[in-house]
Design an enzyme around this catalytic site. Structure first.
Site, mmCIF file in Angstrom:
data_model
loop_
_atom_site.group_PDB
_atom_site.id
_atom_site.type_symbol
_atom_site.label_atom_id
_atom_site.label_comp_id
_atom_site.label_asym_id
_atom_site.label_seq_id
_atom_site.Cartn_x
_atom_site.Cartn_y
_atom_site.Cartn_z
ATOM 1 N N GLU A 16 -11.272 8.482 -10.351
ATOM 2 C CA GLU A 16 -11.492 8.669 -8.918
ATOM 3 C C GLU A 16 -11.653 10.141 -8.535
ATOM 4 O O GLU A 16 -11.530 10.503 -7.364
ATOM 5 C CB GLU A 16 -10.325 8.062 -8.138
ATOM 6 C CG GLU A 16 -10.106 6.591 -8.418
ATOM 7 C CD GLU A 16 -8.842 6.070 -7.764
ATOM 8 O OE1 GLU A 16 -8.857 5.852 -6.545
ATOM 9 O OE2 GLU A 16 -7.846 5.888 -8.479
ATOM 10 N N SER A 152 -7.259 2.132 -6.036
ATOM 11 C CA SER A 152 -8.634 1.887 -5.588
ATOM 12 C C SER A 152 -9.268 0.667 -6.249
ATOM 13 O O SER A 152 -10.477 0.634 -6.483
ATOM 14 C CB SER A 152 -9.527 3.117 -5.835
ATOM 15 O OG SER A 152 -9.249 4.123 -4.903
ATOM 16 N N TYR A 222 -16.556 2.876 -1.126
ATOM 17 C CA TYR A 222 -17.117 4.213 -0.934
ATOM 18 C C TYR A 222 -18.622 4.245 -0.740
ATOM 19 O O TYR A 222 -19.206 5.305 -0.579
ATOM 20 C CB TYR A 222 -16.687 5.111 -2.109
ATOM 21 C CG TYR A 222 -15.183 5.193 -2.201
ATOM 22 C CD1 TYR A 222 -14.452 5.824 -1.202
ATOM 23 C CD2 TYR A 222 -14.483 4.599 -3.247
ATOM 24 C CE1 TYR A 222 -13.058 5.876 -1.254
ATOM 25 C CE2 TYR A 222 -13.091 4.657 -3.305
ATOM 26 C CZ TYR A 222 -12.390 5.299 -2.314
ATOM 27 O OH TYR A 222 -11.028 5.343 -2.358
ATOM 28 N N ARG A 261 -0.669 3.639 3.140
ATOM 29 C CA ARG A 261 -1.505 2.541 3.621
ATOM 30 C C ARG A 261 -1.187 1.299 2.806
ATOM 31 O O ARG A 261 -1.281 1.314 1.571
ATOM 32 C CB ARG A 261 -2.993 2.876 3.481
ATOM 33 C CG ARG A 261 -3.898 1.949 4.295
ATOM 34 C CD ARG A 261 -5.359 2.067 3.892
ATOM 35 N NE ARG A 261 -5.603 1.346 2.639
ATOM 36 C CZ ARG A 261 -6.258 1.868 1.601
ATOM 37 N NH1 ARG A 261 -6.727 3.092 1.641
ATOM 38 N NH2 ARG A 261 -6.428 1.144 0.516
ATOM 39 N N ASP A 263 -1.939 -2.657 1.828
ATOM 40 C CA ASP A 263 -3.049 -3.602 1.780
ATOM 41 C C ASP A 263 -2.510 -5.028 1.680
ATOM 42 O O ASP A 263 -1.557 -5.292 0.941
ATOM 43 C CB ASP A 263 -3.947 -3.310 0.577
ATOM 44 C CG ASP A 263 -4.636 -1.955 0.683
ATOM 45 O OD1 ASP A 263 -4.748 -1.446 1.822
ATOM 46 O OD2 ASP A 263 -5.048 -1.406 -0.356
ATOM 47 N N GLU A 275 -0.330 -4.041 -2.183
ATOM 48 C CA GLU A 275 0.102 -2.761 -2.725
ATOM 49 C C GLU A 275 0.181 -1.739 -1.603
ATOM 50 O O GLU A 275 -0.276 -1.979 -0.484
ATOM 51 C CB GLU A 275 -0.863 -2.263 -3.809
ATOM 52 C CG GLU A 275 -2.263 -1.969 -3.292
ATOM 53 C CD GLU A 275 -3.177 -1.438 -4.373
ATOM 54 O OE1 GLU A 275 -2.709 -1.204 -5.498
ATOM 55 O OE2 GLU A 275 -4.377 -1.250 -4.080
ATOM 56 N N ASN A 277 -0.703 2.399 -0.908
ATOM 57 C CA ASN A 277 -1.359 3.624 -1.366
ATOM 58 C C ASN A 277 -0.654 4.820 -0.733
ATOM 59 O O ASN A 277 -0.571 4.910 0.491
ATOM 60 C CB ASN A 277 -2.834 3.630 -0.951
ATOM 61 C CG ASN A 277 -3.579 2.442 -1.510
ATOM 62 O OD1 ASN A 277 -4.120 2.501 -2.596
ATOM 63 N ND2 ASN A 277 -3.607 1.344 -0.763
ATOM 64 N N GLY A 281 -7.495 7.375 0.874
ATOM 65 C CA GLY A 281 -8.747 8.122 0.912
ATOM 66 C C GLY A 281 -9.031 8.667 2.296
ATOM 67 O O GLY A 281 -8.682 8.052 3.312
#
Length: 299
Positions: A16, A152, A222, A261, A263, A275, A277, A281
């Site tokens: 990444e 990701s 992305y 963040r 999910d 999960e 993060n 991003g």
């Protein structure tokens, strides 16, 4: 004391790295009018560059390892550089899907059922047959294969049991432990957490919509045309509240700091935490800045 000289660390050797550079550039552009900002690469020159810049504060923006697994945080702690985001312990907890799910279970946060598989077990005589039988009896005919320590959605595959073995072999290229989870059909939802002083705020709930037949994998995260963000997500007031509270609980259970963040997958009646993060991003197509913007915060 307000920091004046800020270093944003990007790059490295993770899968990444290119994405982290885009996140770092977006942050640099957002704050450069108020601070002396340097965008530094995660390479052998980093220590010298941090000193040359006379860095007051670091923003690590390394997605994957060593940014989200605690590596860079531990280094910055040893070198006595203040930094944004979770500490090395919380980062290591969050990126490890086994450890994080154990912590989430303390408050009974809903999660997908899973089985843990090691590369050694797969290579034993009749190893795959035993793994498949256990997956079929516990998880059903469609599953999700996940490397334990990746972000990701890297290495994550949705497969039927007929394709389980090649998926496992591919996932084991990224580590020696893999989770097989039950596949849950539902809406892909995310909730950001932002700390300001002593206030922990759950940002507006966001639904991610991808083209039919796809999901929010690395490609759709992305690519500017890869996904659509619905903010606030079209959910009931009760479900919205539950998701925000679950995201706050997950943030606290992991010991996260500043931002995170969470999910989720949301079905008609239930939700499942996937999960957390710790370094979301910050690219032009990223979820966290969009949710913050909906809450009234510019990047």
């Amino acid at each position: 004391m307000k920091p004046e000289r800020i270093a944003i660390i990007v790059g490295g050797e993770s899968t990444e790295a290119a994405i982290s550079r885009r996140s770092g550039q977006a942050i640099q552009e957002a704050i450069q009018d108020g601070f002396d900002v340097a965008l530094l690469e995660m390479d052998s020159t980093l220590e010298a560059e941090l000193k040359r810049h006379q860095t007051d504060l670091v923003i690590p923006m390394l997605h994957g390892s060593p940014g989200e697994d605690g590596g860079i945080q531990g280094y910055l702690e040893i070198m006595n550089y203040p930094y944004v985001g979770s500490n090395h312990t919380s980062s290591a907890y969050a990126i490890n899907k086994i450890v994080s799910k154990q912590l989430f279970s303390i408050e009974n946060l809903p999660m997908a059922k899973d089985i843990l598989v090691s590369k050694k077990a797969l290579n034993e005589p009749d190893g795959y047959a035993r793994i498949r039988k256990k997956a079929e009896s516990n998880l059903g005919q469609k599953v999700v294969v996940k490397p334990v320590n990746q972000g990701s959605a890297i290495g994550v595959m949705r497969v039927s049991l007929t394709d389980l073995k090649p998926a496992l072999l591919q996932a084991f290229e990224l580590g020696d432990l893999v989770l097989i989870e039950e596949f849950i059909q539902g809406r892909e939802i995310t909730v950001g957490i932002l700390e300001r002083g002593n206030i922990e705020e759950a940002l507006p709930v966001t639904q991610v919509v991808t083209p039919e037949g796809s999901w929010y994998d690395l490609e759709h995260r992305y690519d500017p045309s890869g996904s659509q963000h619905l903010i606030p997500a079209p959910l009931s007031e009760a479900m919205t509240h539950q998701l925000q509270q679950a995201a706050l609980s997950a943030h606290r259970l992991l010991g996260c700091r500043d931002l995170s963040r969470a999910d989720f997958v949301v079905t008609q009646d239930d939700y499942y935490l996937l999960e957390v993060n710790t370094l979301p991003g910050m690219t032009p197509t990223s979820l966290y800045p969009d949710a913050a913007r909906a809450a009234g915060y510019s990047l």
